[in-house]
Scaffold this motif. Structure first.
Motif, PDB file in Angstrom:
ATOM      1  N   ARG A  16       8.477 -35.328  30.932  1.00 54.66           N
ATOM      2  CA  ARG A  16       7.214 -35.743  30.314  1.00 54.66           C
ATOM      3  C   ARG A  16       7.257 -37.227  29.948  1.00 54.66           C
ATOM      4  O   ARG A  16       6.297 -37.959  30.171  1.00 54.66           O
ATOM      5  CB  ARG A  16       6.900 -34.908  29.074  1.00 54.66           C
ATOM      6  CG  ARG A  16       5.534 -35.277  28.466  1.00 54.66           C
ATOM      7  CD  ARG A  16       5.060 -34.285  27.435  1.00 54.66           C
ATOM      8  NE  ARG A  16       4.853 -32.954  27.935  1.00 54.66           N
ATOM      9  CZ  ARG A  16       3.801 -32.565  28.676  1.00 54.66           C
ATOM     10  NH1 ARG A  16       2.886 -33.425  29.001  1.00 54.66           N
ATOM     11  NH2 ARG A  16       3.679 -31.324  29.058  1.00 54.66           N
ATOM     12  N   ILE A  19       6.741 -39.263  33.077  1.00 50.28           N
ATOM     13  CA  ILE A  19       5.338 -39.266  33.506  1.00 50.28           C
ATOM     14  C   ILE A  19       4.500 -40.135  32.578  1.00 50.28           C
ATOM     15  O   ILE A  19       3.660 -40.914  33.022  1.00 50.28           O
ATOM     16  CB  ILE A  19       4.792 -37.824  33.577  1.00 50.28           C
ATOM     17  CG1 ILE A  19       5.495 -37.079  34.707  1.00 50.28           C
ATOM     18  CG2 ILE A  19       3.276 -37.824  33.785  1.00 50.28           C
ATOM     19  CD1 ILE A  19       5.248 -35.594  34.705  1.00 50.28           C
ATOM     20  N   ARG A 118       0.286 -35.552  36.911  1.00 49.73           N
ATOM     21  CA  ARG A 118       0.367 -34.309  36.142  1.00 49.73           C
ATOM     22  C   ARG A 118      -0.308 -33.152  36.868  1.00 49.73           C
ATOM     23  O   ARG A 118       0.167 -32.026  36.832  1.00 49.73           O
ATOM     24  CB  ARG A 118      -0.241 -34.504  34.763  1.00 49.73           C
ATOM     25  CG  ARG A 118       0.650 -35.262  33.847  1.00 49.73           C
ATOM     26  CD  ARG A 118       0.133 -35.242  32.431  1.00 49.73           C
ATOM     27  NE  ARG A 118       1.090 -35.883  31.575  1.00 49.73           N
ATOM     28  CZ  ARG A 118       0.795 -36.608  30.510  1.00 49.73           C
ATOM     29  NH1 ARG A 118      -0.479 -36.787  30.183  1.00 49.73           N
ATOM     30  NH2 ARG A 118       1.733 -37.146  29.775  1.00 49.73           N
TER      31      ARG A 118
END
Length: 125
Positions: A16, A19, A118
């Motif tokens: 995460r 990203i 995502r």
């Protein structure tokens, strides 16, 4: 997220963070272990151990199907074009005869690119 974490030998929180910090330049992404290689189209078949790449028209049909075997390897491509900028991606309302920075041509916004990355993760989970 878990699949990427497993493949990158890390955890979902690290994925995460990767990203959220996107986009990453090719050399830095390679050094950080976010990508396995930086290649051009000609080098990709040899890297994958394939004789050739499947034409996009055929590949697009296959993307709608789930892989038949758990052992099949899949590659997701996220095309990004234009000048990288903060915010949302956009195109000018008309093509200008000359490129003018921040006005002419496509703009690849960081928020749009992260959102698209995502969505790739969500589709492949």
């Amino acid at each position: 997220m878990d699949g990427i974490a497993e493949g990158r030998k890390t955890n979902a929180d690290a994925v995460r963070a990767m990203i959220d910090a996107a986009p990453h330049l090719d050399d830095r992404a390679l050094a950080a272990g976010y990508v396995d290689a930086v290649l051009n189209e000609e080098g990709l078949p040899a890297y994958l151990g394939a004789k050739h790449l499947i034409p996009w028209a055929n590949a697009q049909k296959r993307l709608l199907l789930k892989p038949r075997k758990a052992a099949e390897r899949c590659v997701a491509l996220l095309p990004v074009s234009g000048m990288m900028m903060l915010g949302e991606s956009a195109r000018p309302p008309a093509n200008l005869p000359i490129p003018i920075p921040f006005v002419g041509g496509a703009r690849a916004g960081d928020r749009t690119v992260v959102r698209q990355a995502r969505s790739l993760i969500t589709r492949t989970d």
